[in-house]
Write a protein that holds these residues in place. Structure first.
Motif, PDB file in Angstrom:
ATOM      1  N   GLU A 239       0.841  -1.203   0.000  1.00  0.00           N
ATOM      2  CA  GLU A 239       0.000   0.000   0.000  1.00  0.00           C
ATOM      3  C   GLU A 239       0.877   1.254   0.000  1.00  0.00           C
ATOM      4  O   GLU A 239       0.592   2.230  -0.704  1.00  0.00           O
ATOM      5  N   THR A 240       1.955   1.219   0.786  1.00  0.00           N
ATOM      6  CA  THR A 240       2.870   2.358   0.855  1.00  0.00           C
ATOM      7  C   THR A 240       3.576   2.572  -0.471  1.00  0.00           C
ATOM      8  O   THR A 240       3.706   3.706  -0.952  1.00  0.00           O
ATOM      9  N   LEU A 241       4.052   1.485  -1.091  1.00  0.00           N
ATOM     10  CA  LEU A 241       4.783   1.579  -2.360  1.00  0.00           C
ATOM     11  C   LEU A 241       3.922   2.157  -3.473  1.00  0.00           C
ATOM     12  O   LEU A 241       4.413   2.872  -4.350  1.00  0.00           O
ATOM     13  N   ARG A 242       2.614   1.848  -3.445  1.00  0.00           N
ATOM     14  CA  ARG A 242       1.732   2.336  -4.513  1.00  0.00           C
ATOM     15  C   ARG A 242       0.962   3.599  -4.102  1.00  0.00           C
ATOM     16  O   ARG A 242       0.172   4.132  -4.883  1.00  0.00           O
ATOM     17  N   GLY A 243       1.207   4.057  -2.875  1.00  0.00           N
ATOM     18  CA  GLY A 243       0.518   5.247  -2.388  1.00  0.00           C
ATOM     19  C   GLY A 243       1.300   6.513  -2.652  1.00  0.00           C
ATOM     20  O   GLY A 243       2.368   6.506  -3.279  1.00  0.00           O
ATOM     21  N   PRO A 244       0.770   7.648  -2.183  1.00  0.00           N
ATOM     22  CA  PRO A 244       1.485   8.932  -2.326  1.00  0.00           C
ATOM     23  C   PRO A 244       2.865   8.839  -1.694  1.00  0.00           C
ATOM     24  O   PRO A 244       3.024   8.328  -0.596  1.00  0.00           O
ATOM     25  N   GLY A 245       3.856   9.321  -2.410  1.00  0.00           N
ATOM     26  CA  GLY A 245       5.220   9.246  -1.891  1.00  0.00           C
ATOM     27  C   GLY A 245       5.847   7.882  -2.047  1.00  0.00           C
ATOM     28  O   GLY A 245       6.940   7.631  -1.530  1.00  0.00           O
ATOM     29  N   GLY A 246       5.169   6.967  -2.782  1.00  0.00           N
ATOM     30  CA  GLY A 246       5.687   5.617  -2.981  1.00  0.00           C
ATOM     31  C   GLY A 246       6.649   5.540  -4.148  1.00  0.00           C
ATOM     32  O   GLY A 246       7.292   6.535  -4.516  1.00  0.00           O
ATOM     33  N   CYS A 247       6.755   4.350  -4.727  1.00  0.00           N
ATOM     34  CA  CYS A 247       7.698   4.102  -5.830  1.00  0.00           C
ATOM     35  C   CYS A 247       7.005   4.270  -7.182  1.00  0.00           C
ATOM     36  O   CYS A 247       5.947   3.661  -7.415  1.00  0.00           O
ATOM     37  N   ASP A 248       7.597   5.074  -8.053  1.00  0.00           N
ATOM     38  CA  ASP A 248       6.984   5.328  -9.368  1.00  0.00           C
ATOM     39  C   ASP A 248       6.824   4.046 -10.179  1.00  0.00           C
ATOM     40  O   ASP A 248       5.819   3.870 -10.880  1.00  0.00           O
ATOM     41  N   TRP A 249       7.816   3.147 -10.087  1.00  0.00           N
ATOM     42  CA  TRP A 249       7.724   1.899 -10.863  1.00  0.00           C
ATOM     43  C   TRP A 249       6.559   1.048 -10.361  1.00  0.00           C
ATOM     44  O   TRP A 249       5.771   0.524 -11.143  1.00  0.00           O
ATOM     45  N   ASP A 250       6.440   0.895  -9.036  1.00  0.00           N
ATOM     46  CA  ASP A 250       5.359   0.084  -8.475  1.00  0.00           C
ATOM     47  C   ASP A 250       3.991   0.685  -8.805  1.00  0.00           C
ATOM     48  O   ASP A 250       3.037  -0.045  -9.062  1.00  0.00           O
ATOM     49  N   LYS A 251       3.896   2.002  -8.783  1.00  0.00           N
ATOM     50  CA  LYS A 251       2.606   2.666  -9.002  1.00  0.00           C
ATOM     51  C   LYS A 251       2.086   2.516 -10.425  1.00  0.00           C
ATOM     52  O   LYS A 251       0.887   2.551 -10.657  1.00  0.00           O
ATOM     53  N   LYS A 252       2.986   2.328 -11.391  1.00  0.00           N
ATOM     54  CA  LYS A 252       2.524   2.246 -12.777  1.00  0.00           C
ATOM     55  C   LYS A 252       2.232   0.811 -13.237  1.00  0.00           C
ATOM     56  O   LYS A 252       1.772   0.589 -14.355  1.00  0.00           O
ATOM     57  N   GLN A 253       2.482  -0.177 -12.364  1.00  0.00           N
ATOM     58  CA  GLN A 253       2.248  -1.571 -12.762  1.00  0.00           C
ATOM     59  C   GLN A 253       0.754  -1.878 -12.837  1.00  0.00           C
ATOM     60  O   GLN A 253      -0.060  -1.305 -12.126  1.00  0.00           O
ATOM     61  N   THR A 254       0.418  -2.819 -13.727  1.00  0.00           N
ATOM     62  CA  THR A 254      -0.958  -3.282 -13.920  1.00  0.00           C
ATOM     63  C   THR A 254      -0.979  -4.813 -13.882  1.00  0.00           C
ATOM     64  O   THR A 254       0.083  -5.451 -13.888  1.00  0.00           O
ATOM     65  N   HIS A 255      -2.186  -5.381 -13.867  1.00  0.00           N
ATOM     66  CA  HIS A 255      -2.291  -6.840 -13.933  1.00  0.00           C
ATOM     67  C   HIS A 255      -1.556  -7.354 -15.168  1.00  0.00           C
ATOM     68  O   HIS A 255      -0.858  -8.377 -15.116  1.00  0.00           O
ATOM     69  N   GLU A 256      -1.725  -6.650 -16.279  1.00  0.00           N
ATOM     70  CA  GLU A 256      -1.125  -7.076 -17.543  1.00  0.00           C
ATOM     71  C   GLU A 256       0.397  -7.023 -17.488  1.00  0.00           C
ATOM     72  O   GLU A 256       1.082  -7.958 -17.902  1.00  0.00           O
ATOM     73  N   SER A 257       0.945  -5.931 -16.941  1.00  0.00           N
ATOM     74  CA  SER A 257       2.406  -5.773 -16.926  1.00  0.00           C
ATOM     75  C   SER A 257       3.085  -6.753 -15.971  1.00  0.00           C
ATOM     76  O   SER A 257       4.272  -7.052 -16.112  1.00  0.00           O
ATOM     77  N   LEU A 258       2.334  -7.264 -14.989  1.00  0.00           N
ATOM     78  CA  LEU A 258       2.925  -8.161 -13.987  1.00  0.00           C
ATOM     79  C   LEU A 258       2.860  -9.637 -14.372  1.00  0.00           C
ATOM     80  O   LEU A 258       3.453 -10.471 -13.684  1.00  0.00           O
ATOM     81  N   LYS A 259       2.137  -9.956 -15.448  1.00  0.00           N
ATOM     82  CA  LYS A 259       1.946 -11.369 -15.815  1.00  0.00           C
ATOM     83  C   LYS A 259       3.262 -12.131 -15.933  1.00  0.00           C
ATOM     84  O   LYS A 259       3.404 -13.238 -15.409  1.00  0.00           O
ATOM     85  N   LYS A 260       4.218 -11.544 -16.616  1.00  0.00           N
ATOM     86  CA  LYS A 260       5.472 -12.263 -16.876  1.00  0.00           C
ATOM     87  C   LYS A 260       6.230 -12.570 -15.583  1.00  0.00           C
ATOM     88  O   LYS A 260       6.926 -13.585 -15.485  1.00  0.00           O
ATOM     89  N   TYR A 261       6.074 -11.687 -14.575  1.00  0.00           N
ATOM     90  CA  TYR A 261       6.808 -11.896 -13.324  1.00  0.00           C
ATOM     91  C   TYR A 261       6.260 -13.094 -12.537  1.00  0.00           C
ATOM     92  O   TYR A 261       7.017 -13.795 -11.873  1.00  0.00           O
TER      93      TYR A 261
END
Length: 484
Positions: A239-261
């Motif tokens: 929640e912190t990583l994707r919240g205000p002041g979090g990580c830009d990379w984590d915040k832009k991820q989607t279900h689609e972008s995470l499939k490969k991981y």
């Protein structure tokens, strides 16, 4: 049918019994005490007659059975007329038998009244000079294994009767707290001349000099040091990583972008298992769990689903697919695979086997997908009778491939090659061998032997490109001879 009055005896000091509780006890003709091992009872003996139910503790093997048997006894005895059932402290605080009695009474239409006195929890906070408004959790020592331990909240653990229980509590708590976390052993809270408290570091909780009895509880203040070891901790970090002041990379991820991981982490875990590397397994399992939490956080932000729904779904599925465990249904374990598949069809609302075949993920490796297709078909009897028939089918497909190769028909060569591979997967299934593992084993064997060939070429001061096939084949055979 008589009325059941459940009375609280307070924390232990006679002055802390409520007036209502005293009046109920003094006017009752029939009184039962869950236990007479309570300081208040010495004074009560002067004015009331009672029957102690301590003998149930000697007859039964565990507390659950004790509480159930006592409850059944109280319900049955109430048929003879009104009675009072007295318990230590407050009837609503850490008194399991009260809930059981009330549940049974509702089913039988028996009237139940509860008359409160001060609880031992109130007495503890008063004695420790702590304000409970900041929050706390009350846990029975015998249920700590199934309890959620929140180090951010103060906690009281009851029923620490002896050093053996204290030792077990210590081991459980050290999974969540630092070894030197300060805890307080409290005994006789609310009983004048018996109250005592002792602050010790957690690792010293079960030392011989520490005394425990039926009036002992443990108070653990909110921890100042955070220990990360629960799924909830991971969820809050995400929640912190994707919240205000979090990580830009984590915040832009989607279900689609995470499939490969998800796929990558699963394969890395398989490699860790093959390597029998426990540390690597722990790390890779954590990476897979991260992917689950990541998707749940995205789902929550989108208002579609959250971790609770995911957990609820898998819990319901496991319970549904194991009726022999959770519903005591008789199931032939020799045909459990078929039963499992039927339960899956029921969950998915499928009427045909084909629907199940189409549901197999397209992203599965081809060999694994072929094996699953054959397995599902075999469950309804669409299968070869014996391995000899399978071997004949492999030979048949091989000959058809050779025939198409002679004709030079590329389209049919591809089709026949697929048929041959499919039949070989069928063979592996009959042999009880995972085709993916078998092929991966051969691929690794090829790498090992090729490495031997390449090292051999260097010893001969030759490049592989300059060696003849016969020279390389000789090194290859040498590698085979060396069991590579």
């Amino acid at each position: 049918m008589g009325k059941i009055s459940i009375v609280g005896l307070g924390p232990g000091d006679y002055s802390l019994i409520s007036q209502g509780a005293l009046e109920a006890l003094q006017s009752a003709q029939k009184i039962f005490l869950r236990t007479e091992k309570h300081p208040t009872v010495d004074k009560l003996k002067e004015s009331i007659k009672y029957t102690s139910l301590d003998y149930f503790y000697e007859k039964e093997e565990n507390f659950e059975d004790v509480y159930t048997k006592i409850s059944e006894f109280i319900i049955e005895t109430s048929k003879e007329g009104d009675l009072v059932y007295a318990v230590p402290g407050h009837p609503r605080v850490a008194e399991k038998s009260v809930g059981i009695i009330e549940s049974m009474a509702r089913e039988k239409g028996i009237e139940v009244e509860t008359i409160a006195s001060m609880s031992f929890v109130d007495a503890m906070f008063n004695y420790l000079a702590v304000d409970p408004a900041d929050g706390f959790k009350l846990i029975d020592a015998f249920e700590i294994q199934n309890s959620y331990i929140d180090t951010n909240t103060a906690m009281i653990i009851t029923q620490i009767y002896d050093s053996f229980i204290a030792s077990n509590i210590k081991l459980q708590l050290m999974e969540y707290y630092d070894y030197d976390q300060e805890v307080c052993i409290v005994s006789g809270a609310g009983v004048k001349n018996l109250e005592s408290k002792k602050y010790v570091p957690l690792f010293e909780l079960d030392r011989m000099e520490n005394k425990f009895d039926y009036l002992t509880s443990l108070y653990i203040p909110k921890s100042s040091k955070k220990v990360y070891n629960t799924v909830n901790d991971l969820y809050q970090i995400m929640e912190t990583l994707r919240g205000p002041g979090g990580c830009d990379w984590d915040k832009k991820q989607t279900h689609e972008s995470l499939k490969k991981y998800v796929i990558e982490e699963a394969y890395e875990l398989c490699q860790a298992i093959d390597n029998d590397d426990i540390d690597e397994m722990i790390e890779e399992l954590g990476d897979i769990l991260l992917q689950v939490i990541f998707h749940c956080q995205i789902g929550q932000e989108e208002g579609l689903f959250d971790l609770k729904e995911v957990v609820a779904g898998i819990c319901e599925k496991l319970i549904h697919r194991h009726p022999h465990v959770f519903k005591n249904e008789d199931i032939d374990m020799n045909t459990f695979d078929k039963t499992w598949e039927e339960l899956k069809k029921e969950e998915k609302g499928e009427d045909t086997v084909t629907e199940g075949l189409k549901r197999i993920p397209k992203y599965l490796p081809a060999l694994t997908k072929a094996e699953k297709i054959q397995y599902k078909a075999a469950l309804v009897g669409f299968d070869w009778d014996n391995i000899d028939d399978v071997l004949k089918k492999v030979e048949e497909e091989y000959k058809e491939l050779l025939d198409e190769h002679k004709q030079g028909n590329i389209k049919y060569i591809k089709e026949e090659l697929g048929d041959l591979l499919f039949s070989i997967v069928n063979l592996s299934r009959f042999l009880g061998i995972n085709p993916e593992e078998a092929l991966n084993l051969t691929s690794q064997k090829f790498i090992n032997r090729f490495e031997f060939v390449e090292e051999g070429s260097r010893k001969l001061n030759k490049k592989l490109e300059d060696m003849s096939l016969e020279e390389m084949d000789n090194l290859w055979n040498e590698a085979k001879a060396n069991k590579l």
